[in-house]
Design a protein around this motif. Sequence first.
Motif, mmCIF file in Angstrom:
data_model
loop_
_atom_site.group_PDB
_atom_site.id
_atom_site.type_symbol
_atom_site.label_atom_id
_atom_site.label_comp_id
_atom_site.label_asym_id
_atom_site.label_seq_id
_atom_site.Cartn_x
_atom_site.Cartn_y
_atom_site.Cartn_z
ATOM 1 N N GLU A 1 -19.105 -1.921 -2.841
ATOM 2 C CA GLU A 1 -18.312 -2.062 -1.756
ATOM 3 C C GLU A 1 -17.375 -2.759 -1.724
ATOM 4 O O GLU A 1 -16.726 -3.490 -0.726
ATOM 5 N N GLU A 2 -16.565 -2.870 -2.842
ATOM 6 C CA GLU A 2 -15.325 -3.521 -2.865
ATOM 7 C C GLU A 2 -14.320 -3.018 -1.832
ATOM 8 O O GLU A 2 -13.548 -3.822 -1.530
ATOM 9 N N GLU A 3 -14.130 -1.643 -1.710
ATOM 10 C CA GLU A 3 -13.164 -1.057 -0.773
ATOM 11 C C GLU A 3 -13.534 -1.416 0.691
ATOM 12 O O GLU A 3 -12.703 -0.838 1.426
ATOM 13 N N SER B 1 -10.677 -5.872 -14.711
ATOM 14 C CA SER B 1 -9.543 -5.020 -14.584
ATOM 15 C C SER B 1 -9.559 -4.047 -13.538
ATOM 16 O O SER B 1 -10.213 -3.081 -13.501
ATOM 17 N N ASP B 2 -8.752 -4.557 -12.315
ATOM 18 C CA ASP B 2 -8.770 -3.765 -11.255
ATOM 19 C C ASP B 2 -7.524 -4.037 -10.570
ATOM 20 O O ASP B 2 -7.244 -4.094 -9.393
ATOM 21 N N THR B 3 -6.218 -4.272 -11.287
ATOM 22 C CA THR B 3 -4.921 -4.699 -11.140
ATOM 23 C C THR B 3 -4.149 -3.562 -11.891
ATOM 24 O O THR B 3 -4.505 -2.613 -12.193
ATOM 25 N N SER C 1 -8.266 5.260 -11.253
ATOM 26 C CA SER C 1 -7.774 3.794 -11.823
ATOM 27 C C SER C 1 -8.283 2.865 -10.892
ATOM 28 O O SER C 1 -8.519 1.843 -11.380
ATOM 29 N N ASP C 2 -8.585 3.278 -9.550
ATOM 30 C CA ASP C 2 -9.061 2.252 -8.965
ATOM 31 C C ASP C 2 -10.534 2.478 -8.462
ATOM 32 O O ASP C 2 -10.770 3.118 -7.524
ATOM 33 N N ASN C 3 -11.702 2.140 -9.187
ATOM 34 C CA ASN C 3 -11.632 1.289 -10.446
ATOM 35 C C ASN C 3 -12.254 1.738 -11.660
ATOM 36 O O ASN C 3 -12.854 1.437 -12.546
ATOM 37 N N CYS D 1 -3.358 -8.449 7.642
ATOM 38 C CA CYS D 1 -2.196 -9.274 7.040
ATOM 39 C C CYS D 1 -2.535 -9.427 5.599
ATOM 40 O O CYS D 1 -3.835 -9.643 5.303
ATOM 41 N N ARG D 2 -1.608 -9.387 4.833
ATOM 42 C CA ARG D 2 -1.828 -9.981 3.317
ATOM 43 C C ARG D 2 -1.316 -11.265 3.487
ATOM 44 O O ARG D 2 -0.255 -11.668 3.859
ATOM 45 N N LEU D 3 -2.060 -11.999 2.858
ATOM 46 C CA LEU D 3 -2.064 -13.452 2.660
ATOM 47 C C LEU D 3 -1.566 -14.167 1.324
ATOM 48 O O LEU D 3 -1.964 -13.741 0.347
ATOM 49 N N LEU E 1 -3.023 4.674 -6.420
ATOM 50 C CA LEU E 1 -4.168 4.038 -5.798
ATOM 51 C C LEU E 1 -4.156 4.287 -4.376
ATOM 52 O O LEU E 1 -3.001 3.643 -3.803
ATOM 53 N N HIS E 2 -5.158 4.601 -3.798
ATOM 54 C CA HIS E 2 -5.609 4.621 -2.227
ATOM 55 C C HIS E 2 -4.301 5.801 -1.563
ATOM 56 O O HIS E 2 -4.679 5.864 -0.429
ATOM 57 N N SER E 3 -4.089 6.448 -2.477
ATOM 58 C CA SER E 3 -2.964 7.695 -2.285
ATOM 59 C C SER E 3 -3.762 8.866 -2.528
ATOM 60 O O SER E 3 -4.439 9.006 -3.499
#
Length: 464
Positions: free
Chosen positions: A153-155, A180-182, A119-121, A328-330, A427-429
Motif C-alpha cells: 500500500e505504499e503508493e 532502496s526506493d529512491t 523500478s518503483d519498486n 503539497c510536498r513538504l 516512475l509513475h509515468s
Amino acid sequence: MKKVLTYLKSNQTRFVGELAEYLKFPSVSAQPKHSKDVKSCANWLANHCRVIGLKTKVVSTAGHPIVVATTFVKRNSKLPHFLVYGHYDVQPPEPLDLWKTPPFQPRIVDGQIYARGASDNKGQHFAHLKAVESYLKTGTPLPCEITFVIEGEEEVGSEQLEPFLERNSSALACDAVVISDTGMPGKGRPALTYALRGIAALELLVHGPAKDLHSGIYGGSVENPAMALCVLLAKLRDARGRILVPGFYDRVVLLSRLERRQFSRLPFDAASFQKLLGSPKLFGESGFTSNEQRSARPTIEINGLTSGYQGEGSKTIVPAWARAKLTCRLVPDQRPAEIAKLLKQFLRKICPPTVRLVVSQGHGAEPYLVSPESRAARAALHALKSAFGSEPYLIREGGSIPIVNQFKRVLGVESLLLGLALPDDNLHSPNEKFDLDCFFGGMRMGAHLWPELAEAVRPSVNGR
Ligand code: BES
Ligand code: ZN
C-alpha cells in the motif's frame, strides 16, 4: 564475499527472468478491480522468499497484505538485525495508450526492463532479495539477521503499515532499516539519500448548480464551478513560483550554505533536464536551482482536475461541479496536518459565495531528514562504492516514503535510503523501466552492505 559475488554474477540471467515474472502482476493498490492481483502478487513474492530460504508469512491487514520474510528461525540476539523495506504495489499504469508495450508484459530493450513497477519498486527490493539469496545458497554466514517487510500500500499512503509496526514492534526491533526506493543521479553514480519530502493531500469539490445546465439558456446568469475552481487554484501560487497560502513557509528550514554548495556539485545540465521532462521551458520557485526546487523546497501541485464534459465533440453545459486533487510536498519542519489546515482556511476565505466548496483531507506524511554521517550511513556509502566503483553522492530527494517516519517513531531507528532508479526510469509515468545494470549493481550493493552494516552497529570495546 567472493562466493557471494560469483553466485550473483553467474545467476544474472535467471534473476532477470524471475524479476520479469514478478512484474507480470498488475498489483495496482489504488484500483479495487486489481485487489485480487495485489493478493496474488503478495503470494508469489512470499513463495519466492521461501524458495530463497527465508521464513516467510503473508500478513493480512484491513487493506492489502504485507509480506514478512526473515533469515532467522529463532532470533539470535547476538547478531545485529536489519529490516529491508520495499513495496510490491505499483502505481496505476494509465494512460495505457502511451505505453510502447503493455505495462504488465515486461520486455527487455537495450539492457532496460520495461514494466509498471520495474523500478518503483519491485526491481529495487528484488535486488536485495537476490543478494540475501546469494548468502543463503552459497552457505556464506550472514553477519546479521535480516527481515524483509514488503508492503502492498505504499503508493496509496501506507495506512496499514503503521499499526502493523506497532503490533510487531518487538519482533521488528532492529538496528536500522534499509530502503532502496529512491533514485541515483545517473548511471554509475550511486547515492545515499539523506532527505525526503513529506506530503499533504487534499481534494477540492466545487458545487455550482444542482445539475448540468444548458450553457446558452443559463450561462452568464450562474457561476460556472469549473471557472470558480480555476480562479481559486490560480490564487495558490504567484508567477515566481511562490506559494501564496499564508503561513505556508513559516516552518521551512532554509538550506545551509554548505548544502547549497553540495547541491551545486551534483551532475546537472539544464538543457538535458528539460529534454528529459519534455517541457517547453523549466519553471520553479525563483531563487533556487532545479535540484533545490524539486527536493528541498515545498510545492503545491494539482494532480487531477475534472469537470464538465470530457467525451468526444462538444457539449454546451455549465457543469454542476468541478474537482481538483492536490498534494503539497513538504520539507523540514513543515507538518502535513498544519499545512492542510492552512490551505483549507485560505481556500474557504477566498471562495466566492456563488459556489459551495467542500475540502476533504487525504493522506499525509512528514518530511524526513537524517544525518549522512552516522556510522551506518558511512557503512552504506562504502557498500555503494564497492558495488558501483565510484564515490557516492549525498542527495536529497523530492519524493516521499511515508513510512520512514514511523520506523523512527515506532522502532526508534533511522532508514538508509539507497536508491537504484535512474532519472529516466519513468516512475509513475508510461514506459516505466529499470536498468539491468542498476539491478545487478543493487545486488552487489546488497551483498557488500551486510558485513559493513553489521560492523558499523557493533558496540565497540570502548563503548562508543
Ligand atoms: N519510490 C517512490 C518515492 C520516491 C521516488 C522517492 C523517487 C524519491 C525518489 C514511492 O513509491 C512513491 O511514489 N511515493 C509516493 C508516496 C505518496 C503516495 C504518499 C510519492 O512520493 O508520491
Ligand atoms: Zn511510487
